[in-house]
Design an enzyme around this catalytic site. Structure first.
Site, PDB file in Angstrom:
ATOM      1  N   HIS A 218     115.029 -29.973  73.453  1.00  0.00           N
ATOM      2  CA  HIS A 218     113.738 -29.537  72.904  1.00  0.00           C
ATOM      3  C   HIS A 218     113.574 -29.782  71.411  1.00  0.00           C
ATOM      4  O   HIS A 218     112.535 -29.446  70.844  1.00  0.00           O
ATOM      5  CB  HIS A 218     113.505 -28.053  73.203  1.00  0.00           C
ATOM      6  CG  HIS A 218     114.352 -27.123  72.367  1.00  0.00           C
ATOM      7  ND1 HIS A 218     115.646 -26.808  72.675  1.00  0.00           N
ATOM      8  CD2 HIS A 218     114.076 -26.460  71.223  1.00  0.00           C
ATOM      9  CE1 HIS A 218     116.129 -25.981  71.768  1.00  0.00           C
ATOM     10  NE2 HIS A 218     115.203 -25.743  70.864  1.00  0.00           N
TER      11      HIS A 218
HETATM   12  C1  UD1 Z   1     110.981 -22.889  68.509  1.00  0.00           C
HETATM   13  C2  UD1 Z   1     111.788 -22.884  67.216  1.00  0.00           C
HETATM   14  C3  UD1 Z   1     113.121 -23.565  67.452  1.00  0.00           C
HETATM   15  C4  UD1 Z   1     113.859 -22.956  68.623  1.00  0.00           C
HETATM   16  C5  UD1 Z   1     112.968 -22.924  69.850  1.00  0.00           C
HETATM   17  C6  UD1 Z   1     113.666 -22.141  70.922  1.00  0.00           C
HETATM   18  C7  UD1 Z   1     110.418 -23.034  65.182  1.00  0.00           C
HETATM   19  C8  UD1 Z   1     109.991 -23.911  64.073  1.00  0.00           C
HETATM   20  N1  UD1 Z   1     111.095 -23.629  66.166  1.00  0.00           N
HETATM   21  O1  UD1 Z   1     110.725 -24.245  68.823  1.00  0.00           O
HETATM   22  O2  UD1 Z   1     113.925 -23.417  66.300  1.00  0.00           O
HETATM   23  O3  UD1 Z   1     114.996 -23.714  68.882  1.00  0.00           O
HETATM   24  O4  UD1 Z   1     111.734 -22.263  69.527  1.00  0.00           O
HETATM   25  O5  UD1 Z   1     113.173 -22.391  72.182  1.00  0.00           O
HETATM   26  O6  UD1 Z   1     110.167 -21.861  65.164  1.00  0.00           O
HETATM   27  N2  UD1 Z   1     105.075 -23.738  74.310  1.00  0.00           N
HETATM   28  C9  UD1 Z   1     104.590 -23.341  75.544  1.00  0.00           C
HETATM   29  N3  UD1 Z   1     104.851 -22.062  75.937  1.00  0.00           N
HETATM   30  C10 UD1 Z   1     105.521 -21.161  75.183  1.00  0.00           C
HETATM   31  C11 UD1 Z   1     105.984 -21.575  73.928  1.00  0.00           C
HETATM   32  C12 UD1 Z   1     105.754 -22.871  73.509  1.00  0.00           C
HETATM   33  O7  UD1 Z   1     103.982 -24.120  76.270  1.00  0.00           O
HETATM   34  O8  UD1 Z   1     105.713 -19.993  75.620  1.00  0.00           O
HETATM   35  C13 UD1 Z   1     104.853 -25.153  73.901  1.00  0.00           C
HETATM   36  C14 UD1 Z   1     103.560 -25.370  73.115  1.00  0.00           C
HETATM   37  O9  UD1 Z   1     103.050 -26.608  73.481  1.00  0.00           O
HETATM   38  C15 UD1 Z   1     104.050 -25.435  71.690  1.00  0.00           C
HETATM   39  C16 UD1 Z   1     105.438 -26.045  71.834  1.00  0.00           C
HETATM   40  O10 UD1 Z   1     105.936 -25.547  73.053  1.00  0.00           O
HETATM   41  O11 UD1 Z   1     103.208 -26.196  70.855  1.00  0.00           O
HETATM   42  C17 UD1 Z   1     106.387 -25.690  70.703  1.00  0.00           C
HETATM   43  O12 UD1 Z   1     106.505 -24.263  70.556  1.00  0.00           O
HETATM   44  P1  UD1 Z   1     106.948 -23.637  69.138  1.00  0.00           P
HETATM   45  O13 UD1 Z   1     107.181 -22.188  69.280  1.00  0.00           O
HETATM   46  O14 UD1 Z   1     106.031 -24.067  68.065  1.00  0.00           O
HETATM   47  O15 UD1 Z   1     108.311 -24.368  68.828  1.00  0.00           O
HETATM   48  P2  UD1 Z   1     109.545 -24.641  69.775  1.00  0.00           P
HETATM   49  O16 UD1 Z   1     109.648 -26.106  69.956  1.00  0.00           O
HETATM   50  O17 UD1 Z   1     109.465 -23.768  70.965  1.00  0.00           O
HETATM   51  N1  UDP Z   2     118.042 -20.452  77.843  1.00  0.00           N
HETATM   52  C1  UDP Z   2     117.557 -19.893  79.002  1.00  0.00           C
HETATM   53  N2  UDP Z   2     116.887 -20.692  79.893  1.00  0.00           N
HETATM   54  C2  UDP Z   2     116.712 -22.023  79.701  1.00  0.00           C
HETATM   55  C3  UDP Z   2     117.231 -22.589  78.511  1.00  0.00           C
HETATM   56  C4  UDP Z   2     117.873 -21.779  77.591  1.00  0.00           C
HETATM   57  O1  UDP Z   2     117.732 -18.715  79.249  1.00  0.00           O
HETATM   58  O2  UDP Z   2     116.094 -22.686  80.546  1.00  0.00           O
HETATM   59  C5  UDP Z   2     118.711 -19.566  76.860  1.00  0.00           C
HETATM   60  C6  UDP Z   2     120.090 -20.000  76.435  1.00  0.00           C
HETATM   61  O3  UDP Z   2     121.070 -19.417  77.224  1.00  0.00           O
HETATM   62  C7  UDP Z   2     120.190 -19.476  75.010  1.00  0.00           C
HETATM   63  C8  UDP Z   2     118.767 -19.465  74.539  1.00  0.00           C
HETATM   64  O4  UDP Z   2     117.939 -19.600  75.676  1.00  0.00           O
HETATM   65  O5  UDP Z   2     120.660 -18.166  75.017  1.00  0.00           O
HETATM   66  C9  UDP Z   2     118.608 -20.589  73.547  1.00  0.00           C
HETATM   67  O6  UDP Z   2     117.337 -20.947  73.456  1.00  0.00           O
HETATM   68  P1  UDP Z   2     116.877 -22.375  72.959  1.00  0.00           P
HETATM   69  O7  UDP Z   2     117.825 -23.428  73.377  1.00  0.00           O
HETATM   70  O8  UDP Z   2     115.468 -22.490  73.403  1.00  0.00           O
HETATM   71  O9  UDP Z   2     116.875 -22.171  71.367  1.00  0.00           O
HETATM   72  P2  UDP Z   2     117.882 -22.525  70.204  1.00  0.00           P
HETATM   73  O10 UDP Z   2     119.142 -21.771  70.427  1.00  0.00           O
HETATM   74  O11 UDP Z   2     118.055 -24.001  70.181  1.00  0.00           O
HETATM   75  O12 UDP Z   2     117.158 -22.075  68.982  1.00  0.00           O
END
Ligand code: UD1
Ligand code: UDP
Length: 389
Positions: A218
């Site tokens: 991601h």
């Molecule tokens: C965010 C964090 C990242 C973390 C990740 C964990 C920031 C800058 N990034 O990234 O560090 O690793 O969360 O998962 O805060 N979206 C949905 N449904 C949701 C949430 C998001 O569809 O419930 C989609 C939307 O299209 C959105 C995109 O995901 O634009 C990105 O979501 P966003 O929260 O901005 O950043 P992440 O890539 O999730």
């Molecule tokens: N995770 C989860 N389901 C998934 C993918 C990740 O429960 O399909 C959990 C994973 O075990 C970890 C957390 O989500 O505890 C990490 O989230 P993510 O990888 O989105 O964020 P990051 O750690 O990179 O910020």
């Protein structure tokens, strides 16, 4: 997750309020052990959910799997560009902090909700604690690295998960008396879930053979640009020819990765994001994990599962020196997968990271409780009672 406007809690100087600001999937996992341990110490608390993550599979399922209490407010900020999302977070969080007047705000990790909470609190002179302080990838193209630097510069209490963080914070001029090495609360959550992690359940649900792998992708650098996404997907497909792969897909990369060819087919099963227990059950039984997640690098280290992280750097080098994690390029992924499958998991140091022992939540809670009482704090989160006690 429901949206609701903040209702004021009653300020009570004799019983100070601690607010936890949570917004994204990894925040929930890190906060659960802290909330639990503070509850055990009788500290009054509330969770503010910013709504950065809002799909049931990105949010609600974590509250139930981790036993987190209902938030006292959900700001429903949703998605947007960095500026738009952060602006919505700033205004929403300012209202919440003014309404509830917490004694301390606790923030987690490096997401935009964390950054916004720290900025709001700094301007309103509300003290803050940062869980997972001092991680550095030294790559400012990662939005998280910017968030980490700003958050640590403005936090009053810095709670570090690994020893390398202490030297980075010292180098940035942070007063060491504000820093506490407390261990990793993400690992507390893993330990708490351990009895519920049964690989047989997801294996039968997804019709997987005994030997399979898991991939999660991601990071913007991997999934946002079509050419990078294609290179990565080609490499993942190559791995799936050697080992059936399940890919619980983060919504960020769903479309772009599908366009690049990451679709269910021979050896590849692309599924919705999984709940915490389902995901870790799958990881526990896996022969190999391919990821760009921060948390997954840590969880595989503790579960002893070989992990290939498709990134040029990591802010969690301890998972390489003390764990099963290896950094790989997309081009190098298939050969690295062959090696990992032949050799299995190995940890260069032969030791797990220090203080990743399931007790980080209680250590953090002791630091916070002592701070609330005006006590002094020694390094490593041991509390020293105030002289008057
Ligand atoms: C965010 C964090 C990242 C973390 C990740 C964990 C920031 C800058 N990034 O990234 O560090 O690793 O969360 O998962 O805060 N979206 C949905 N449904 C949701 C949430 C998001 O569809 O419930 C989609 C939307 O299209 C959105 C995109 O995901 O634009 C990105 O979501 P966003 O929260 O901005 O950043 P992440 O890539 O999730
Ligand atoms: N995770 C989860 N389901 C998934 C993918 C990740 O429960 O399909 C959990 C994973 O075990 C970890 C957390 O989500 O505890 C990490 O989230 P993510 O990888 O989105 O964020 P990051 O750690 O990179 O910020």
């Amino acid at each position: 997750m429901r949206d609701y406007a903040p209702t004021a809690t009653t300020p009570d100087p004799g019983n100070p309020l601690v607010l936890h600001v949570l917004g994204a999937r990894p925040n929930f996992v890190k906060a659960a052990p802290v909330v639990r341990a503070l509850t055990g110490l009788g500290v009054r608390q509330g969770i503010v959910h910013t709504g950065q993550h809002y799909d049931a599979l990105m949010s609600d399922v974590f509250f139930s799997d981790l036993g987190l209490p209902e938030p006292i407010a959900n700001l429903g900020v949703g998605s947007g560009s960095h500026a738009r999302q952060t602006a919505a977070l700033l205004t929403g969080l300012e209202d919440v902090v003014l309404t509830h007047r917490p004694a301390l705000v606790v923030v987690y990790g490096d997401v935009n909700s964390t950054l916004a909470a720290i900025l709001v609190c700094a301007k309103l002179h509300v003290p803050t604690a940062h869980v997972e302080a001092g991680l550095r990838s030294f790559d400012r193209e990662m939005p998280e690295e910017v968030n980490r630097i700003v958050t640590d510069a403005l936090s009053d209490i810095l709670l570090a998960t690994s020893p390398d963080a202490l030297s980075y914070l010292a180098r940035e001029g942070v007063d060491p008396s504000r820093v506490h090495l407390v261990g990793n609360p993400m690992i507390d959550s893993l330990f708490s879930a351990l009895d519920r992690l049964d690989p047989a359940a997801p294996r039968s649900r997804f019709g997987l053979p005994e030997r399979y792998g898991v991939a999660t992708l991601h990071r913007p650098a991997n999934v946002d640009d079509p050419a990078s996404a294609k290179e990565l997907v080609d490499a993942v497909i190559e791995v799936s020819r050697r080992l059936p792969l399940v890919v619980p897909i983060h919504p960020r990369g769903r479309e772009r990765l599908a366009e690049a060819g990451l679709v269910t087919g021979d050896g590849l099963l692309v599924v919705d994001p999984l709940g915490y227990v389902d995901f870790l059950s799958l990881v526990r039984g896996a022969a190999l994990v391919v990821t760009d997640s921060g948390g997954v690098q840590e969880e595989t280290t503790m579960l002893g599962v070989p992990c290939l992280t498709v990134r040029p750097n990591t802010e969690r080098p301890i998972t390489v020196t003390h764990g099963t994690n290896r950094l790989v390029t997309p081009a190098g992924l298939p050969a690295a997968a062959d090696r990992a499958l032949a050799e299995g998991a190995s940890t260069p140091s032969g030791e797990l990271p220090p203080l990743w022992d399931g007790q980080a939540g209680p250590r953090i809670a002791r630091v916070i409780a002592a701070w609330l009482q005006g006590g002094n704090l020694s390094p490593a989160g041991q509390t020293v009672p105030p002289k008057s006690l």
